[in-house]
Design a protein around this motif. Sequence first.
Motif, PDB file in Angstrom:
ATOM      1  N   ILE A 144      15.273  40.184  42.533  1.00 49.14           N
ATOM      2  CA  ILE A 144      15.385  41.186  43.600  1.00 49.14           C
ATOM      3  C   ILE A 144      15.906  42.526  43.052  1.00 49.14           C
ATOM      4  N   ALA A 145      16.859  42.453  42.118  1.00 47.71           N
ATOM      5  CA  ALA A 145      17.440  43.687  41.571  1.00 47.71           C
ATOM      6  C   ALA A 145      16.367  44.562  40.922  1.00 47.71           C
ATOM      7  N   GLU A 146      15.338  43.944  40.406  1.00 52.23           N
ATOM      8  CA  GLU A 146      14.218  44.708  39.834  1.00 52.23           C
ATOM      9  C   GLU A 146      13.256  45.181  40.927  1.00 52.23           C
ATOM     10  N   GLN A 147      12.932  44.263  41.847  1.00 53.61           N
ATOM     11  CA  GLN A 147      11.940  44.597  42.885  1.00 53.61           C
ATOM     12  C   GLN A 147      12.393  45.741  43.777  1.00 53.61           C
ATOM     13  N   ILE A 148      13.697  45.826  44.017  1.00 47.89           N
ATOM     14  CA  ILE A 148      14.189  46.844  44.964  1.00 47.89           C
ATOM     15  C   ILE A 148      13.968  48.260  44.435  1.00 47.89           C
ATOM     16  N   LYS A 149      13.840  48.383  43.127  1.00 47.34           N
ATOM     17  CA  LYS A 149      13.597  49.709  42.545  1.00 47.34           C
ATOM     18  C   LYS A 149      12.302  50.313  43.106  1.00 47.34           C
ATOM     19  N   LEU A 197      26.928  45.124  41.259  1.00 40.76           N
ATOM     20  CA  LEU A 197      25.639  44.708  40.715  1.00 40.76           C
ATOM     21  C   LEU A 197      25.295  45.561  39.487  1.00 40.76           C
ATOM     22  N   LYS A 198      25.129  44.906  38.352  1.00 41.20           N
ATOM     23  CA  LYS A 198      24.931  45.656  37.110  1.00 41.20           C
ATOM     24  C   LYS A 198      24.228  44.765  36.098  1.00 41.20           C
TER      25      LYS A 198
END
Lengths: 315, 121
Positions: A232-237, A248-249
């Motif tokens: 998700i951390a990638e998709q939200i970009k 979140l890092k």
Amino acid sequence: MFLQEAEKTFQEKIDSEIKIEPKDWMPEAFRKTNLRQISQHAHSEIVGMLPEGNWISRAPSLKRKAILIAKVQDEAGHGLYLYSAAETLGMSREQMVADLNSGKAKYSSIFNYPTLTWADMGAVGWLVDGAAILNQVMLCRTSYGPYARAMVRICKEESFHQRQGFEILLILSKGSKAQREMCQDAINRWWWPSLMMFGPKDSESTNSDQSIKWKIKRKTNDELRQQFVDMIAEQIKLLGMTLPDKDLKWNDKTKHYDFGEINWDEFWNVVKGNGPCNKDRLIARNKAHDEGAWVREAAIAFAEKRKSNINTKAA
Amino acid sequence: MNIKITKYYYGDIPEETTSSPSSKPNTVDLGWPLWEVFIRSKQGLDHKHAGSLHAADAAMAIENARDVYTRRQEGISIWVIESKHIHASNPDDATMFYEPSADKIYRHPTFYDLPDEIKHM
């Protein structure tokens, strides 16, 4: 003596990746765990129809309405596949439904949160279904045959759910200021409950990993949760939005995203029945069941009448 | 062996020991019979077991099977049969039951050692 021998043979089958089928011998605890897990999964699909069903009449276009109806219908189908799998372990459908309606049986806590705006349909598809898919993909290889087969069927259909959710958010993210704010707000509200879907941290548990040993589960809660965060951390970009977590890092050492602490008090509170919609969900399920009683009875009466007509004609 | 699984995995919430919040008695109404569903995915292929469902009669079973198992054009023909009419071999007898075919390897074409030059065989 027989029991020890049988348990040994059983474990050997599991270890060599042979699926367990309904009529095979299995330890009572294996039966019980599978029955509980599969029926809870079925209940989650059925209760999961409610937060989205809430928006069918208010979908912003005919296209979105048709998609949402198809998705909710899929969830009903998924519930049925899973109830059928659970029934092979010896509990009747009527008993399972009764346990759900009485509040005895559990379902995924995520469905005890309300869907307040249209953007929630996007967030539910992207985050909630996204989290569920990780679990379900793993379960395609679970050791109980009927459960694994139901999961394969479900996974084939689930991907559309997640994609349509992301697309809803993508369109909102390119819209007016109000639409972008609605998009961010939905993500803010659904992010933490989605992380909670994976259950308590592995370190919280002091019990043996019997579910892993029996290959009912193949990944721990934390493994699945980390997989979800990384995804998700990638998709939200692509949405140009943010996740509501200042911790979140990307961690270059672990090659994973670090993330902040989950509010476990909230988690347990919702599991115990005090979430925003627990009562509403049960009321809605009971109402549907009670109001459908005459339909079930009428169908049986009609079937019997037709049968006796055929018999009279034949005589 | 008495294993008690209390670990809470995703998708498996442990049972509570406290009483349920229900005020309703646990009544169970009379259900519809169970049916097994077989689907032919396209002309020329066998009907294959797809799953099961509950229905009051055969007509309803076929309609429900259409809705549950062919939402994405998975089938062009459906068979249903009430589950109670299915008879099955016993898995406990499997070894004894299927053993006689294990030592008849001459039933397989690979059993016969023929020269490589031979064509169309």
